[in-house]
Scaffold this motif. Structure first.
Motif, PDB file in Angstrom:
ATOM      1  N   PHE A  72       0.862  -1.181   0.000  1.00 44.68           N
ATOM      2  CA  PHE A  72       0.000   0.000   0.000  1.00 44.68           C
ATOM      3  C   PHE A  72       0.899   1.232   0.000  1.00 44.68           C
ATOM      4  O   PHE A  72       1.749   1.392   0.887  1.00 44.68           O
ATOM      5  CB  PHE A  72      -0.907   0.011   1.226  1.00 44.68           C
ATOM      6  CG  PHE A  72      -1.940  -1.086   1.234  1.00 44.68           C
ATOM      7  CD1 PHE A  72      -3.256  -0.817   0.905  1.00 44.68           C
ATOM      8  CD2 PHE A  72      -1.593  -2.391   1.557  1.00 44.68           C
ATOM      9  CE1 PHE A  72      -4.214  -1.815   0.902  1.00 44.68           C
ATOM     10  CE2 PHE A  72      -2.535  -3.405   1.560  1.00 44.68           C
ATOM     11  CZ  PHE A  72      -3.848  -3.121   1.230  1.00 44.68           C
ATOM     12  N   THR A  73       0.709   2.097  -0.988  1.00 46.23           N
ATOM     13  CA  THR A  73       1.567   3.270  -1.141  1.00 46.23           C
ATOM     14  C   THR A  73       0.713   4.520  -1.277  1.00 46.23           C
ATOM     15  O   THR A  73      -0.174   4.584  -2.140  1.00 46.23           O
ATOM     16  CB  THR A  73       2.467   3.142  -2.379  1.00 46.23           C
ATOM     17  OG1 THR A  73       3.238   1.944  -2.285  1.00 46.23           O
ATOM     18  CG2 THR A  73       3.396   4.338  -2.502  1.00 46.23           C
ATOM     19  N   VAL A  74       1.001   5.530  -0.436  1.00 44.32           N
ATOM     20  CA  VAL A  74       0.333   6.823  -0.531  1.00 44.32           C
ATOM     21  C   VAL A  74       1.202   7.730  -1.394  1.00 44.32           C
ATOM     22  O   VAL A  74       2.423   7.759  -1.245  1.00 44.32           O
ATOM     23  CB  VAL A  74       0.125   7.435   0.878  1.00 44.32           C
ATOM     24  CG1 VAL A  74      -0.537   8.811   0.773  1.00 44.32           C
ATOM     25  CG2 VAL A  74      -0.721   6.504   1.732  1.00 44.32           C
ATOM     26  N   SER A  75       0.563   8.442  -2.331  1.00 43.14           N
ATOM     27  CA  SER A  75       1.322   9.210  -3.312  1.00 43.14           C
ATOM     28  C   SER A  75       2.134  10.335  -2.685  1.00 43.14           C
ATOM     29  O   SER A  75       3.261  10.615  -3.113  1.00 43.14           O
ATOM     30  CB  SER A  75       0.380   9.772  -4.377  1.00 43.14           C
ATOM     31  OG  SER A  75      -0.583  10.634  -3.784  1.00 43.14           O
ATOM     32  N   ASP A  76       1.576  11.015  -1.693  1.00 36.86           N
ATOM     33  CA  ASP A  76       2.267  12.134  -1.047  1.00 36.86           C
ATOM     34  C   ASP A  76       1.567  12.436   0.264  1.00 36.86           C
ATOM     35  O   ASP A  76       0.641  11.709   0.666  1.00 36.86           O
ATOM     36  CB  ASP A  76       2.271  13.367  -1.962  1.00 36.86           C
ATOM     37  CG  ASP A  76       0.874  13.719  -2.455  1.00 36.86           C
ATOM     38  OD1 ASP A  76       0.023  14.090  -1.613  1.00 36.86           O
ATOM     39  OD2 ASP A  76       0.616  13.622  -3.678  1.00 36.86           O
ATOM     40  N   ASP A  77       1.993  13.495   0.943  1.00 36.31           N
ATOM     41  CA  ASP A  77       1.401  13.820   2.248  1.00 36.31           C
ATOM     42  C   ASP A  77       0.476  15.028   2.178  1.00 36.31           C
ATOM     43  O   ASP A  77       0.259  15.719   3.180  1.00 36.31           O
ATOM     44  CB  ASP A  77       2.511  14.045   3.288  1.00 36.31           C
ATOM     45  CG  ASP A  77       3.486  15.142   2.864  1.00 36.31           C
ATOM     46  OD1 ASP A  77       3.241  15.774   1.814  1.00 36.31           O
ATOM     47  OD2 ASP A  77       4.476  15.357   3.585  1.00 36.31           O
ATOM     48  N   THR A  78      -0.104  15.282   0.994  1.00 30.96           N
ATOM     49  CA  THR A  78      -1.036  16.402   0.835  1.00 30.96           C
ATOM     50  C   THR A  78      -2.477  15.920   1.009  1.00 30.96           C
ATOM     51  O   THR A  78      -2.749  14.709   0.949  1.00 30.96           O
ATOM     52  CB  THR A  78      -0.887  17.040  -0.558  1.00 30.96           C
ATOM     53  OG1 THR A  78      -1.344  16.099  -1.548  1.00 30.96           O
ATOM     54  CG2 THR A  78       0.566  17.397  -0.830  1.00 30.96           C
ATOM     55  N   PRO A  79      -3.426  16.847   1.181  1.00 29.41           N
ATOM     56  CA  PRO A  79      -4.833  16.445   1.311  1.00 29.41           C
ATOM     57  C   PRO A  79      -5.374  15.748   0.065  1.00 29.41           C
ATOM     58  O   PRO A  79      -6.363  15.018   0.158  1.00 29.41           O
ATOM     59  CB  PRO A  79      -5.557  17.785   1.546  1.00 29.41           C
ATOM     60  CG  PRO A  79      -4.508  18.685   2.110  1.00 29.41           C
ATOM     61  CD  PRO A  79      -3.237  18.284   1.456  1.00 29.41           C
ATOM     62  N   ASN A  80      -4.744  15.959  -1.086  1.00 30.62           N
ATOM     63  CA  ASN A  80      -5.220  15.333  -2.324  1.00 30.62           C
ATOM     64  C   ASN A  80      -4.495  14.027  -2.643  1.00 30.62           C
ATOM     65  O   ASN A  80      -4.561  13.537  -3.773  1.00 30.62           O
ATOM     66  CB  ASN A  80      -5.036  16.299  -3.500  1.00 30.62           C
ATOM     67  CG  ASN A  80      -5.930  17.515  -3.391  1.00 30.62           C
ATOM     68  OD1 ASN A  80      -7.041  17.439  -2.849  1.00 30.62           O
ATOM     69  ND2 ASN A  80      -5.466  18.645  -3.900  1.00 30.62           N
ATOM     70  N   ALA A  81      -3.831  13.468  -1.680  1.00 29.27           N
ATOM     71  CA  ALA A  81      -3.065  12.241  -1.904  1.00 29.27           C
ATOM     72  C   ALA A  81      -3.968  11.097  -2.354  1.00 29.27           C
ATOM     73  O   ALA A  81      -5.157  11.041  -2.023  1.00 29.27           O
ATOM     74  CB  ALA A  81      -2.324  11.854  -0.630  1.00 29.27           C
ATOM     75  N   SER A  82      -3.387  10.175  -3.102  1.00 28.94           N
ATOM     76  CA  SER A  82      -4.097   8.972  -3.549  1.00 28.94           C
ATOM     77  C   SER A  82      -3.384   7.743  -3.002  1.00 28.94           C
ATOM     78  O   SER A  82      -2.247   7.822  -2.525  1.00 28.94           O
ATOM     79  CB  SER A  82      -4.163   8.924  -5.072  1.00 28.94           C
ATOM     80  OG  SER A  82      -2.856   8.973  -5.617  1.00 28.94           O
ATOM     81  N   LEU A  83      -4.043   6.613  -3.099  1.00 28.54           N
ATOM     82  CA  LEU A  83      -3.508   5.352  -2.595  1.00 28.54           C
ATOM     83  C   LEU A  83      -3.396   4.362  -3.739  1.00 28.54           C
ATOM     84  O   LEU A  83      -4.309   4.226  -4.554  1.00 28.54           O
ATOM     85  CB  LEU A  83      -4.439   4.773  -1.522  1.00 28.54           C
ATOM     86  CG  LEU A  83      -4.069   3.383  -0.975  1.00 28.54           C
ATOM     87  CD1 LEU A  83      -2.851   3.477  -0.063  1.00 28.54           C
ATOM     88  CD2 LEU A  83      -5.252   2.758  -0.239  1.00 28.54           C
ATOM     89  N   SER A  84      -2.274   3.672  -3.823  1.00 30.59           N
ATOM     90  CA  SER A  84      -2.136   2.569  -4.785  1.00 30.59           C
ATOM     91  C   SER A  84      -1.892   1.275  -4.021  1.00 30.59           C
ATOM     92  O   SER A  84      -1.272   1.271  -2.955  1.00 30.59           O
ATOM     93  CB  SER A  84      -0.988   2.828  -5.757  1.00 30.59           C
ATOM     94  OG  SER A  84       0.254   2.864  -5.076  1.00 30.59           O
TER      95      SER A  84
END
Length: 530
Positions: A72-84
């Motif tokens: 499980f990887t979160v794209s970044d630490d911003t509010p608009n982050a996505s998960l792969s």
């Protein structure tokens, strides 16, 4: 995750895993386990959670039994982050399934087999995967990726809208992915050699070709087990590396007839699926513009309201590009529909989680088709000097290879699509006027004829041995190799030297080439001009 205390005072992880991100929750425990199914086994195996590791500050990998894992990887630490989410499955596993559901405050407003839309009062997310079934996401070796990202239904993708700053669209990323892929050709084959019964012919030839590109040709040949060399898995495909030319030539003749029949049926039924056959361009090139081939190449343009599927569009574009390289006159009939094919691929692309994905009817297409589409766009972008299309092709390939783990069988299938390597078995037309072609792994082959003497020059590493099937070589009186006269010998392949046999009724020359020098010269003396 939770832990239990053992009798000795140590702790161990319970078989309980719950991962929550934004509006989605994934769960694997005793009552709702992650499961694994195998190709050869209709039963479903419950997986147990055994360990985890932090692979990066924004990524966690959870390991299960049966040599499986989920990252499980979160794209970044911003509010608009996505998960792969990416899955690792064992070789020849059919499917890994994981349960999910919306978190409190979210509901699923739209469901398809590849995408669920999660709604809350203030946000919308799309959960996308190759296969979604009820509240279960299914992964396979070919489609091992899922994503959960902000959804904006008003956004429309175009090649021009792809950001040049997007990592997967950059040439450096693309080159790195191709380099890693080529390395995996060798490592996956080395792993398969531990169980030779699982080897396929495609795996073997991809491995030898890649090793040959690293000047390790002889080493690769010696690695292939005798059980494969003498077994029943071999056809004309591997003949240039090994021997048994006469018998393997028969499989080439059979394959050619099957191709001719398939083309005839496609013309009768207007079936564009024929363009997805990988060696169609080569067959057309060596056969020429027969009536059936002429009708086939004209077929897409004759269909009213031509609207290809993604697979058809990729197949037609790939065929067009390959024919353009070999004989532009054969490619010309496809020219009127090429922009429509490119447009079909474009309208089915979407940017998700800093990746470019290819869908059809809102369903992600297979990894194989994604990479074929990417390769076609790269070549078309290079041909037309369209940098946006070139970048999109690179992005499709990089996105697929970064987030998927193709197995050895798929790697072998994709190798000739992603890697340009003359040491991979291929057809080469060496005289269009004489209609002479070769099935070969040589770096180059040329043919000239003057005063009833035909001269063949074959370039290959000095000291190495390979085999060539020539078609279109008429009856000759004399053959010289390195200036020495040779006689036909049915046992020529047994000797540690060059040799040949000629099948006059089909104008076929079967040649074993042992290179005393880098360029081997073969001279044929004819009686007649044709």
């Amino acid at each position: 995750m939770s832990q239990s205390q053992n009798k000795d005072g140590s702790t161990s992880l319970k078989n309980y895993l719950k991962i929550t991100f934004k509006g989605i929750e994934f769960k694997a425990d005793e009552s709702t386990p992650a499961t694994l199914a195998f190709e050869s086994d209709s039963s479903v195996h419950a997986l147990e959670f055994i360990s985890y590791e932090e692979t990066s500050p924004l990524s966690l990998t959870f390991n299960f039994t049966e040599n499986t894992s989920l990252t499980f990887t979160v794209s970044d630490d911003t509010p608009n982050a996505s998960l792969s989410v990416s899955a690792k499955l064992p070789e020849y596993a059919k499917e890994l399934s994981l349960n999910f559901e919306p978190t409190s405050g979210y509901s699923i407003s739209e469901k398809t087999s590849s995408r669920n839309i999660f709604n809350s009062r203030n946000s919308m997310y799309a959960f996308s995967a190759h296969q979604l079934n009820d509240n279960q996401v299914n992964f396979s070796n070919e489609s091992s990726f899922a994503s959960f990202a902000i959804y904006d239904p008003t956004t429309t993708f175009t090649f021009a809208s792809l950001s040049p700053d997007m990592t997967v669209a950059q040439k450096q990323t693309y080159d790195t992915c191709i380099k890693t892929f080529r390395e995996k050709v060798i490592t996956s084959m080395q792993e398969m050699l531990k169980n030779p019964s699982l080897l396929t012919e495609e795996m073997v030839i991809a491995y030898i070709a890649e090793m040959a590109s690293q000047n390790r040709y002889t080493e690769a040949l010696n690695t292939v087990p005798p059980s494969f060399r003498t077994g029943n898995k071999r056809t004309y495909l591997s003949t240039p590396y090994f021997n048994n030319l006469n018998a393997m030539n028969a499989t080439l003749i059979k394959h050619s007839q099957e191709m001719a029949d398939s083309i005839g049926n496609a013309v009768i039924t207007s079936n564009l699926g024929i363009f997805s056959v990988s060696d169609l361009p080569d067959y057309i090139n060596i056969t020429g513009a027969t009536p059936n081939i002429t009708n086939l190449l004209a077929l897409p343009s004759t269909i009213p309201g031509f609207t290809p599927t993604v697979s058809e569009a990729v197949g037609i574009l790939t065929t067009y590009l390959r024919l353009s390289e070999m004989d532009s006159s054969l490619a010309a009939p496809l020219e009127p529909v090429i922009k429509k094919c490119v447009s079909t691929i474009e309208t089915n692309c979407a940017v998700t989680d800093e990746s470019l994905v290819l869908n059809e009817n809102e369903t992600p297409v297979s990894l194989s088709l994604t990479l074929k589409a990417g390769a076609a766009l790269v070549h078309y972008g290079e041909k037309t000097q369209a940098n946006d299309i070139l970048a999109a092709g690179q992005a499709l390939i990089s996105s697929a290879l970064l987030y998927h783990l193709p197995d050895a069988k798929l790697i072998a299938e994709l190798y000739p699509i992603l890697v340009q390597n003359k040491n991979y078995p291929h057809f080469e037309v060496i005289s269009r006027t004489q209609n002479i072609w070769a099935w070969t792994v040589a770096d180059s082959i040329t043919y000239t004829e003057s005063n009833l003497v035909g001269t063949i020059n074959i370039k290959f590493p000095q000291g190495a041995i390979h085999h060539v099937i020539f078609n279109g070589i008429r009856q000759f009186n004399k053959i010289e190799i390195y200036g020495l006269s040779y006689r036909p010998d049915p046992n020529f392949e047994r000797y540690n030297s060059s040799g040949y046999t000629h099948l006059a009724n089909t104008r076929t020359l079967l040649l074993k080439s042992r290179h005393k020098t880098e360029t081997e010269t073969v001279r044929l003396t004819y009686n007649t001009a044709n």
